[in-house]
Design an enzyme around this catalytic site. Structure first.
Site, PDB file in Angstrom:
ATOM      1  N   ASP A   1       0.797  -1.223   0.000  1.00  0.00           N
ATOM      2  CA  ASP A   1       0.000   0.000   0.000  1.00  0.00           C
ATOM      3  C   ASP A   1       0.833   1.279   0.000  1.00  0.00           C
ATOM      4  O   ASP A   1       0.340   2.346   0.350  1.00  0.00           O
ATOM      5  CB  ASP A   1      -0.944   0.007   1.205  1.00  0.00           C
ATOM      6  CG  ASP A   1      -0.204   0.172   2.522  1.00  0.00           C
ATOM      7  OD1 ASP A   1       0.974  -0.243   2.597  1.00  0.00           O
ATOM      8  OD2 ASP A   1      -0.792   0.702   3.469  1.00  0.00           O
ATOM      9  N   GLU A   2       2.080   1.200  -0.436  1.00  0.00           N
ATOM     10  CA  GLU A   2       2.937   2.384  -0.356  1.00  0.00           C
ATOM     11  C   GLU A   2       4.025   2.300  -1.426  1.00  0.00           C
ATOM     12  O   GLU A   2       4.519   1.213  -1.737  1.00  0.00           O
ATOM     13  CB  GLU A   2       3.575   2.463   1.030  1.00  0.00           C
ATOM     14  CG  GLU A   2       4.390   3.703   1.284  1.00  0.00           C
ATOM     15  CD  GLU A   2       4.906   3.763   2.717  1.00  0.00           C
ATOM     16  OE1 GLU A   2       5.331   4.840   3.134  1.00  0.00           O
ATOM     17  OE2 GLU A   2       4.877   2.715   3.397  1.00  0.00           O
TER      18      GLU A   2
END
Length: 349
Positions: free
Chosen positions: A94-95
């Protein structure tokens, strides 16, 4: 992404919106994988034992992980990144870091690109994200943390020294509790304190970490965005609801671990030559047993065979265990190298 796993749960089940939600196992041995911002008000955070989280918030809502939903959302977000930047370096599901010096679409403005990406993420996934914009990785990461949740923060070259000076040492990305304690023992509590120390002084006190801190606090961070990060290992582990004792019971617990690890290797099209068996005792003591093999392994049967061999070398653990894990390293593409055939003897056995 903002509280990614918990936000996905709240998106997919509207009844959870506004409630303190955590993702993780319900058992006494479970840990928090992610906490919604409503849960964080109670001091709940990822990696916290679920038992502690429940004590802090009796009304806590616990939902199980949904890997398929996370992967789907992650792939949607990654597709958006790829439309704006050629250089995308994922940090996790998620990054990511993006180099938008020369964006693939839109004006050459990190701020405008970040605004456009965040808007597209909401439209495509129904989830919010936070973006940090700056002239180096460390500052961009710092800015993204300041923007959470659902925000955008820009740190310009002119304001960067002051922003870093005001940070507590615990807020420096990469500084964990142990390093923070060592810094405070040296009288270093803020970025300003760090800026007053020379790089040589910091390296002498804390080694490589000290030298790195002395550089980034002076905005010296020229690390490029690397689209293809080299994966060094792949692993999986299980924490048991009840302590497990004995070779036969442990062998049974190894089966789903080897199965999951084989799936992960297949997904990344990898194999590896070094296998490590991780054992955590009931009193939280961790031991590891490793073997480097003459050829790469990747299948469930191969991983299970190595795991069993390591379990019995030198001998099965005498005490009860709360966790077992398998990790494979010395990775190579799965379509290259020689696959081993079982049964076989570990090197040095």
């Amino acid at each position: 992404m903002d509280a990614f796993f918990a936000s996905v749960a709240q998106r997919d089940d509207p009844s959870l919106r506004g409630l303190p939600v955590v993702v993780g196992g319900r058992s006494g041995r479970g840990v928090v994988a992610a906490a919604s911002y409503e849960a964080r008000v109670f001091g709940i955070h990822s990696a916290m034992p679920m038992m502690h989280a429940r004590r802090r918030c009796p009304d806590l809502v616990i939902v199980p992980p949904d890997g398929a939903a996370y992967r789907e959302a992650s792939e949607q977000v990654r597709a958006i990144f790829d439309r704006y930047a050629e250089l995308v370096e994922p940090l996790s599901i998620d990054e990511a870091y993006l180099d938008v010096t020369e964006p693939l679409t839109g004006p050459a403005s990190g701020t405008l690109v970040a605004q456009a990406i965040r808007a597209e993420i909401v439209q495509a996934t129904g989830l919010t994200s936070s973006a940090g914009v700056s002239f180096g990785k460390f500052l961009a990461k710092t800015a993204s943390g300041m923007a959470k949740p659902d925000g955008l923060r820009v740190i310009t070259p002119e304001e960067a020294p002051g922003v870093l000076a005001d940070l507590a040492v615990e807020d420096f990305h990469g500084v964990g509790p142990a390093t923070a304690r060592r810094l405070r023992a040296l009288g270093i509590e803020t970025g300003a304190d760090l800026q007053a120390r020379s790089e040589d002084e910091m390296r002498e006190a804390l080694g490589k970490v000290g030298g790195w801190l002395a550089r980034v606090v002076r905005c010296q961070d020229d690390r490029p965005v690397r689209p293809h990060r080299v994966r060094k290992s792949v692993g999986t582990e299980r924490t048991f609801r009840r302590d497990v004792r004995g070779a036969e019971a442990l062998a049974e617990k190894l089966v789903p671990i080897a199965e999951e690890l084989a799936r992960r290797l297949a997904r990344h099209r990898l194999a590896g030559r070094t296998v490590t068996l991780k054992l955590k005792s009931a009193d939280f003591q961790i031991t590891q047993r490793s073997a480097t093999l003459p050829g790469p392994v990747a299948t469930e049967a191969e991983l299970m065979g190595v795991g069993l061999a390591l379990l019995h070398r030198p001998a099965p653990p005498k005490g009860a265990l709360r966790l077992v894990g398998l990790t494979i390293s010395a990775l190579v593409p799965a379509d290259g190298g020689r696959q081993l055939v079982f049964p076989f003897a570990l090197p040095g056995a």
